[in-house]
Design an enzyme around this catalytic site. Structure first.
Site, short mmCIF file in Angstrom:
data_model
loop_
_atom_site.label_atom_id
_atom_site.label_comp_id
_atom_site.label_asym_id
_atom_site.label_seq_id
_atom_site.Cartn_x
_atom_site.Cartn_y
_atom_site.Cartn_z
N CYS A 206 0.87 -1.19 0.00
CA CYS A 206 0.00 0.00 0.00
C CYS A 206 0.90 1.23 0.00
O CYS A 206 1.68 1.43 0.95
CB CYS A 206 -0.91 -0.01 1.22
SG CYS A 206 -1.98 1.44 1.27
N CYS B 284 -3.14 7.13 -4.81
CA CYS B 284 -2.92 5.69 -4.66
C CYS B 284 -1.52 5.30 -5.16
O CYS B 284 -1.24 5.35 -6.36
CB CYS B 284 -3.99 4.90 -5.42
SG CYS B 284 -3.92 3.14 -5.05
O1 PYC Z 1 -1.84 3.86 -1.96
O2 PYC Z 1 -1.37 1.85 -2.68
C1 PYC Z 1 -2.13 2.67 -2.19
C2 PYC Z 1 -3.50 2.23 -1.84
C3 PYC Z 1 -4.04 1.00 -1.99
C4 PYC Z 1 -5.36 1.07 -1.55
C5 PYC Z 1 -5.59 2.35 -1.12
N1 PYC Z 1 -4.43 3.04 -1.33
#
Ligand code: PYC
Length: 331
Positions: free
Chosen positions: A89, A252
């Site tokens: 993550c 993300c």
């Molecule tokens: O930042 O890799 C990330 C992530 C995965 C799910 C929510 N954020």
């Protein structure tokens, strides 16, 4: 019986991060991937108790720090989230490293650098500080690659879509503007969530990606809708769907890695190129294609992602077995 968890809560680019600084269970395993399996088998109630209502919410995400399995590394991280225990993550790592350094839970052997074991592999961290504050964290991530192209799905409410699957630490169904999908703002958050559940289910029926080196990492967990940038200085925007009801407030980290791999595979990014990614709420990470590599027999890249996090407070959380909702619930 009451279990107590000492947490540092905060956010990375708007998405929540709950660093569980006290109360982590002892785990068995010769790697963070094996420890992840042990956690899922014996302690998943801690994840659901801390991430689901009434102690968490649809977007809740965080993790625990562990001693590394290999003493050459600095620490290990196990991630928890509403959707499960992710192999990797990105926004979680940026938050956990920031809060861990700011509160003395992580002692780097080399200032400004860390080697971190996560279930998906080993990642490198470079961070900057100003006084006691960590001002930025750059993650050099695990090898990322395109696992499938052109999966045709017919989705109630939006029609035919051609979807690619790309890996950046988790497997993403990537939906680019096409047909009736004309952009994130035309859809809006509620429809993105509704359609993402359908897209993920339809892709899962047709294809199950399996990591070339670790078969415990498998299956499409997230949907990434791409769009053009909204503000000057950005190169693209996204909405990343996870769990059953969440849109990532950050760009993300693993989703940005998957998008970089996808763009590199199409020749749209080369080694050394940067990509400023805006989230649904227009917060930013800067991604970069660091290296071309292979993963098993797949062409892959090593991406990096840079961002920052803010701690918002300490939170001592009880999970009491006499509470009817001790292990959390979802509606
Ligand atoms: O930042 O890799 C990330 C992530 C995965 C799910 C929510 N954020």
């Amino acid at each position: 019986m009451r279990h107590t968890f000492f947490c540092i809560d905060g956010h990375t680019a708007g998405n929540p991060v709950r660093l569980v600084a006290g109360g982590a269970p002892l785990l068995k395993g010769a790697s963070m991937s094996e420890r992840r399996q042990d956690f899922l088998a014996r302690f998943d109630w801690i994840r659901t108790g801390l991430c689901f209502e009434p102690r968490g919410h649809d977007m809740m995400s965080g993790g625990f720090l562990y001693p590394p399995v290999d003493p050459a590394n600095d620490i290990g991280i196990l991630f928890i989230e509403t959707s499960g225990c992710l192999p990797m993550c990105g926004h979680g790592t940026i938050g956990i490293i920031t809060f861990g350094l700011e509160h003395g839970l992580i002692q780097p052997a080399v200032p400004g650098r860390l080697k971190v074991e996560v279930p998906a592999g080993t990642i490198d961290i470079a961070y900057a500080t100003q006084g006691a504050k960590v001002t930025s964290v750059r993650i050099t991530n695990v090898p990322s690659y395109v696992a499938a192209r052109g999966i045709a799905v017919d989705i109630e409410g939006i029609g035919s879509l051609s979807v690619d699957v790309s890996y950046g630490g988790n497997y993403y169904a990537i939906v680019e503007p096409q047909g009736a999908y004309t952009g994130l703002d035309d859809l809006g958050a509620a429809r993105i969530i509704e359609l993402s559940n359908r897209v993920r289910a339809a892709v899962r029926e047709k294809f199950e990606p399996v990591h070339p080196l670790d078969p415990t990492i498998r299956g499409v967990s997230h949907v990434l809708w791409t769009d053009k940038p909204k503000h000057e200085g950005a190169d693209g925007r996204n909405a990343v769907f996870y769990g059953d009801k969440a849109i990532d407030r950050s760009p993300c980290g693993t989703g940005t890695s998957a998008r970089l791999a996808h763009l590199a595979a199409q020749g749209k990014l080369a080694v050394g190129d940067s990509f400023v990614h805006e989230s649904y709420i227009c917060s930013r990470f800067t991604g970069r294609v660091e290296q071309a590599v292979t993963l098993g027999d797949q062409p892959a890249i090593i991406p990096s992602i840079e961002g920052s996090a803010v701690a918002t407070g300490f939170n001592t959380i009880w999970i009491d077995r006499e509470d009817p909702f001790w292990s959390g619930f979802q509606v």
